[in-house]
Design a protein around this motif. Sequence first.
Motif, PDB file in Angstrom:
ATOM      1  N   ASP A   3       0.851  -1.187   0.000  1.00 55.58           N
ATOM      2  CA  ASP A   3       0.000   0.000   0.000  1.00 55.58           C
ATOM      3  C   ASP A   3       0.886   1.236   0.000  1.00 55.58           C
ATOM      4  OD1 ASP A   3       0.861   0.485   2.611  1.00 55.58           O
ATOM      5  OD2 ASP A   3      -1.075   0.053   3.527  1.00 55.58           O
ATOM      6  N   PRO A   4       0.307   2.442  -0.058  1.00 48.37           N
ATOM      7  CA  PRO A   4       1.131   3.657  -0.108  1.00 48.37           C
ATOM      8  C   PRO A   4       2.081   3.808   1.088  1.00 48.37           C
ATOM      9  CG  PRO A   4      -1.100   4.166  -0.786  1.00 48.37           C
ATOM     10  CD  PRO A   4      -1.115   2.748  -0.265  1.00 48.37           C
ATOM     11  N   ALA A   5       1.765   3.193   2.215  1.00 51.95           N
ATOM     12  CA  ALA A   5       2.650   3.278   3.386  1.00 51.95           C
ATOM     13  C   ALA A   5       3.724   2.201   3.365  1.00 51.95           C
ATOM     14  CB  ALA A   5       1.823   3.155   4.668  1.00 51.95           C
ATOM     15  N   GLY A   6       3.722   1.339   2.331  1.00 52.54           N
ATOM     16  CA  GLY A   6       4.721   0.280   2.237  1.00 52.54           C
ATOM     17  C   GLY A   6       4.359  -0.986   2.990  1.00 52.54           C
ATOM     18  N   MET A   7       3.104  -1.094   3.419  1.00 54.49           N
ATOM     19  CA  MET A   7       2.658  -2.297   4.120  1.00 54.49           C
ATOM     20  C   MET A   7       2.352  -3.397   3.102  1.00 54.49           C
ATOM     21  SD  MET A   7       2.784  -1.299   7.273  1.00 54.49           S
ATOM     22  CE  MET A   7       1.874  -2.534   8.153  1.00 54.49           C
ATOM     23  N   VAL A   8       2.679  -4.639   3.448  1.00 55.75           N
ATOM     24  CA  VAL A   8       2.468  -5.780   2.560  1.00 55.75           C
ATOM     25  C   VAL A   8       1.128  -6.435   2.876  1.00 55.75           C
ATOM     26  CG1 VAL A   8       3.351  -8.061   1.901  1.00 55.75           C
ATOM     27  CG2 VAL A   8       4.947  -6.205   2.426  1.00 55.75           C
ATOM     28  N   LEU A   9       0.363  -6.771   1.826  1.00 58.25           N
ATOM     29  CA  LEU A   9      -0.888  -7.497   2.008  1.00 58.25           C
ATOM     30  C   LEU A   9      -0.583  -8.987   2.030  1.00 58.25           C
ATOM     31  CD1 LEU A   9      -3.988  -7.658   2.152  1.00 58.25           C
ATOM     32  CD2 LEU A   9      -3.970  -7.760  -0.362  1.00 58.25           C
ATOM     33  N   LEU A  10      -0.936  -9.645   3.123  1.00 59.33           N
ATOM     34  CA  LEU A  10      -0.789 -11.087   3.257  1.00 59.33           C
ATOM     35  C   LEU A  10      -2.146 -11.692   3.565  1.00 59.33           C
ATOM     36  CD1 LEU A  10       2.405 -11.263   5.503  1.00 59.33           C
ATOM     37  CD2 LEU A  10       2.269 -11.624   3.034  1.00 59.33           C
ATOM     38  N   ALA A  11      -2.346 -12.917   3.142  1.00 61.15           N
ATOM     39  CA  ALA A  11      -3.555 -13.664   3.463  1.00 61.15           C
ATOM     40  C   ALA A  11      -3.180 -14.732   4.488  1.00 61.15           C
ATOM     41  CB  ALA A  11      -4.129 -14.305   2.212  1.00 61.15           C
ATOM     42  N   SER A  12      -4.157 -15.168   5.248  1.00 65.05           N
ATOM     43  CA  SER A  12      -3.939 -16.187   6.271  1.00 65.05           C
ATOM     44  C   SER A  12      -4.783 -17.406   5.936  1.00 65.05           C
ATOM     45  CB  SER A  12      -4.346 -15.626   7.632  1.00 65.05           C
ATOM     46  OG  SER A  12      -4.247 -16.621   8.624  1.00 65.05           O
ATOM     47  N   SER A  13      -4.242 -18.574   6.219  1.00 62.06           N
ATOM     48  CA  SER A  13      -4.984 -19.807   6.009  1.00 62.06           C
ATOM     49  C   SER A  13      -4.633 -20.782   7.119  1.00 62.06           C
ATOM     50  CB  SER A  13      -4.657 -20.408   4.646  1.00 62.06           C
ATOM     51  OG  SER A  13      -5.559 -21.460   4.352  1.00 62.06           O
ATOM     52  N   ASP A  17      -7.226 -30.112   8.616  1.00 66.10           N
ATOM     53  CA  ASP A  17      -7.103 -31.240   9.546  1.00 66.10           C
ATOM     54  C   ASP A  17      -6.526 -30.831  10.895  1.00 66.10           C
ATOM     55  OD1 ASP A  17      -8.138 -33.081   7.689  1.00 66.10           O
ATOM     56  OD2 ASP A  17      -6.162 -33.310   6.758  1.00 66.10           O
ATOM     57  N   ASP A  18      -5.934 -29.640  10.952  1.00 63.09           N
ATOM     58  CA  ASP A  18      -5.336 -29.139  12.188  1.00 63.09           C
ATOM     59  C   ASP A  18      -5.506 -27.624  12.214  1.00 63.09           C
ATOM     60  OD1 ASP A  18      -3.828 -28.486  14.411  1.00 63.09           O
ATOM     61  OD2 ASP A  18      -1.936 -29.232  13.605  1.00 63.09           O
ATOM     62  N   PRO A  19      -6.708 -27.117  12.596  1.00 69.72           N
ATOM     63  CA  PRO A  19      -6.972 -25.673  12.545  1.00 69.72           C
ATOM     64  C   PRO A  19      -5.984 -24.814  13.335  1.00 69.72           C
ATOM     65  CG  PRO A  19      -9.003 -26.879  12.862  1.00 69.72           C
ATOM     66  CD  PRO A  19      -7.873 -27.875  13.002  1.00 69.72           C
ATOM     67  N   GLY A  20      -5.266 -25.383  14.276  1.00 65.61           N
ATOM     68  CA  GLY A  20      -4.256 -24.620  15.009  1.00 65.61           C
ATOM     69  C   GLY A  20      -3.010 -24.356  14.187  1.00 65.61           C
ATOM     70  N   ARG A  21      -2.845 -25.070  13.093  1.00 66.62           N
ATOM     71  CA  ARG A  21      -1.689 -24.876  12.206  1.00 66.62           C
ATOM     72  C   ARG A  21      -2.066 -23.841  11.160  1.00 66.62           C
ATOM     73  NH1 ARG A  21       0.256 -28.091   7.515  1.00 66.62           N
ATOM     74  NH2 ARG A  21       2.376 -27.361   7.202  1.00 66.62           N
ATOM     75  N   ARG A  22      -1.493 -22.640  11.291  1.00 67.90           N
ATOM     76  CA  ARG A  22      -1.825 -21.513  10.418  1.00 67.90           C
ATOM     77  C   ARG A  22      -0.573 -20.993   9.741  1.00 67.90           C
ATOM     78  NH1 ARG A  22      -6.773 -19.936  10.915  1.00 67.90           N
ATOM     79  NH2 ARG A  22      -6.394 -17.983   9.850  1.00 67.90           N
ATOM     80  N   TRP A  23      -0.759 -20.297   8.627  1.00 66.90           N
ATOM     81  CA  TRP A  23       0.349 -19.669   7.933  1.00 66.90           C
ATOM     82  C   TRP A  23      -0.146 -18.446   7.182  1.00 66.90           C
ATOM     83  CZ3 TRP A  23      -1.493 -24.547   6.794  1.00 66.90           C
ATOM     84  CH2 TRP A  23      -2.214 -24.662   5.618  1.00 66.90           C
TER      85      TRP A  23
END
Length: 78
Positions: A3-13, A17-23
């Motif tokens: 974005d204009p401030a230099g922030m990166v857009l990331l998505a989360s998933s 089978d293991d909802p506690g395992r996120r990235w």
Amino acid sequence: MLDPAGMVLLASSHDVDDPGRRWWYTLGGGIGPGEGPRQAAVREVLEESGIALAPDELLGPSPPAGRCWTSPRGRHPG
């Protein structure tokens, strides 16, 4: 995507089978038949985030030299 401030857009998933395992990941995908890289990027961003862009709004294929990103481990040069 930055974005204009230099922030990166990331998505989360998560692992179904293991909802506690996120990235976190950057948006992206394949180039369809008859698409160029910019058209594919615009389509993928819309599909994955709902953000509508025009191909001429994109810089790339990578961030301009000298950009940095910050993580919990510190700043990283671009």
